[in-house]
Design a protein around this motif. Structure first.
Motif, mmCIF file in Angstrom:
data_model
loop_
_atom_site.group_PDB
_atom_site.id
_atom_site.type_symbol
_atom_site.label_atom_id
_atom_site.label_comp_id
_atom_site.label_asym_id
_atom_site.label_seq_id
_atom_site.Cartn_x
_atom_site.Cartn_y
_atom_site.Cartn_z
ATOM 1 N N ARG A 1 0.834 -1.207 0.000
ATOM 2 C CA ARG A 1 0.000 0.000 0.000
ATOM 3 C C ARG A 1 0.868 1.256 0.000
ATOM 4 N N GLU A 2 1.919 1.262 0.805
ATOM 5 C CA GLU A 2 2.808 2.421 0.872
ATOM 6 C C GLU A 2 3.509 2.664 -0.464
ATOM 7 N N MET A 3 3.819 1.597 -1.165
ATOM 8 C CA MET A 3 4.570 1.706 -2.419
ATOM 9 C C MET A 3 3.675 1.814 -3.646
ATOM 10 N N GLY A 4 2.371 1.722 -3.440
ATOM 11 C CA GLY A 4 1.467 1.799 -4.580
ATOM 12 C C GLY A 4 1.474 0.536 -5.423
ATOM 13 N N MET A 5 1.816 -0.589 -4.802
ATOM 14 C CA MET A 5 1.820 -1.871 -5.486
ATOM 15 C C MET A 5 0.574 -2.660 -5.101
ATOM 16 N N THR A 6 0.244 -3.660 -5.893
ATOM 17 C CA THR A 6 -0.810 -4.580 -5.500
ATOM 18 C C THR A 6 -0.212 -5.614 -4.557
ATOM 19 N N ALA A 7 -1.064 -6.198 -3.732
ATOM 20 C CA ALA A 7 -0.592 -7.215 -2.808
ATOM 21 C C ALA A 7 0.016 -8.394 -3.566
ATOM 22 N N ASN A 8 -0.614 -8.756 -4.686
ATOM 23 C CA ASN A 8 -0.095 -9.886 -5.461
ATOM 24 C C ASN A 8 1.288 -9.586 -6.026
ATOM 25 N N ALA A 9 1.517 -8.336 -6.416
ATOM 26 C CA ALA A 9 2.801 -7.971 -7.008
ATOM 27 C C ALA A 9 3.935 -8.115 -5.993
ATOM 28 N N ILE A 10 3.687 -7.723 -4.756
ATOM 29 C CA ILE A 10 4.770 -7.768 -3.763
ATOM 30 C C ILE A 10 5.130 -9.206 -3.401
ATOM 31 N N TYR A 11 4.166 -10.117 -3.547
ATOM 32 C CA TYR A 11 4.472 -11.525 -3.269
ATOM 33 C C TYR A 11 5.433 -12.108 -4.292
ATOM 34 N N GLY A 12 5.605 -11.419 -5.404
ATOM 35 C CA GLY A 12 6.593 -11.852 -6.382
ATOM 36 C C GLY A 12 8.013 -11.577 -5.933
ATOM 37 N N TYR A 13 8.164 -10.735 -4.894
ATOM 38 C CA TYR A 13 9.485 -10.417 -4.360
ATOM 39 C C TYR A 13 9.765 -11.188 -3.068
ATOM 40 N N PHE A 14 8.759 -11.290 -2.225
ATOM 41 C CA PHE A 14 8.887 -12.048 -0.975
ATOM 42 C C PHE A 14 7.629 -12.883 -0.805
ATOM 43 N N ALA A 15 7.823 -14.184 -0.752
ATOM 44 C CA ALA A 15 6.660 -15.085 -0.698
ATOM 45 C C ALA A 15 5.894 -14.944 0.612
ATOM 46 N N THR A 16 6.615 -14.628 1.704
ATOM 47 C CA THR A 16 5.968 -14.473 3.007
ATOM 48 C C THR A 16 6.572 -13.280 3.737
ATOM 49 N N ARG A 17 5.852 -12.829 4.755
ATOM 50 C CA ARG A 17 6.374 -11.756 5.612
ATOM 51 C C ARG A 17 7.658 -12.206 6.288
ATOM 52 N N ASP A 18 7.718 -13.480 6.713
ATOM 53 C CA ASP A 18 8.913 -13.971 7.387
ATOM 54 C C ASP A 18 10.129 -13.974 6.470
ATOM 55 N N ASP A 19 9.917 -14.241 5.179
ATOM 56 C CA ASP A 19 11.028 -14.177 4.223
ATOM 57 C C ASP A 19 11.600 -12.761 4.177
#
Length: 236
Positions: free
Chosen positions: A44-62
């Protein structure tokens, strides 16, 4: 050739976005605490979709693991560089002070990073086997032991703690320390932890803002504490 340029551009953009995700995570932690580190909040802060950010980190823990790795490595690099620079002609007292000032300087320049590795646990975070940054953690641990090794003269009464034995320490800690400093006795390992307590205590108070109401010169307080420390160790 065009394909190579395109691949290089994609890799560069991915690296830039990954770095921005990490910066945003630390900024959110700085304003909202460790609970604020969520992939959705970062997206949200970066103006990305949630699905898009999962392409960089699969989980919050990662993401948290990657952050800790970066932060811990940066700290290890800073104190290792200060220790190495002080080696040429530096007295034990001067070397201890150089390491300590590098630690404080790094912590004040990176308060969110300091809090991430030494303060506020991220709720629900599960570290990978072996820890999130085993090499950097080992380097900092060995650096602290090096402070004790520099101060140790073999005269236990000068440092106290002669009653310690190997069973008083965690085997994982001993595995790191004894490999690097096989001549350091149990009391020397205790001395390393005591030195660490002196340095970490004041720095943590400063990073968390607990000294701001009490002193306008925390740097002077830190220097005075270091002077007292090396004096009690019998180091001029």
């Amino acid at each position: 050739m065009a394909g190579t340029r395109s691949t290089g551009r994609r890799e560069r953009l991915r690296a830039e976005t990954t770095a921005e995700i990490k910066r945003t995570a630390l900024e959110l932690m700085g304003t909202g605490g460790p609970d604020a580190i969520t992939l959705r909040a970062i997206a949200r802060e970066m103006g990305m979709t949630a699905n898009a950010i999962y392409g960089y980190f699969a989980t919050r823990d990662d993401l948290v693991t990657a952050l800790i790795e970066d932060v811990y490595t940066a700290l290890a690099d800073a104190v290792d560089a200060a220790w190495a620079a002080s080696a040429q002609g530096g007295t034990p007292a001067a070397r201890i002070q150089a390491w300590a000032h590098a630690f404080r300087d790094w912590a004040l320049a990176n308060p969110e990073g300091f809090r991430l590795i030494y303060g506020d646990p991220v709720p629900g975070y599960r570290a990978p086997d072996g820890g999130p940054a085993p090499d950097a953690a080992r380097r900092v641990c060995v650096g602290i032991a090096a402070l004790a090794d520099a101060a140790w003269t073999g005269a236990e009464p000068a440092h106290g703690g002669g009653e310690f034995d190997w069973d008083d320490f965690d085997p994982g800690l001993l595995g790191k320390v004894r490999l690097a400093f096989p001549a350091l006795p149990p009391a020397g390992v205790a001395l390393a932890l005591r030195i660490w307590g002196h340095l970490h205590g004041l720095v943590a108070l400063e990073v968390y803002g607990h000294l701001s109401a009490q002193t306008l010169a925390p740097d002077k307080l830190f220097r005075a504490e270091l002077g007292h420390l090396v004096g009690t160790l019998g180091l001029a």
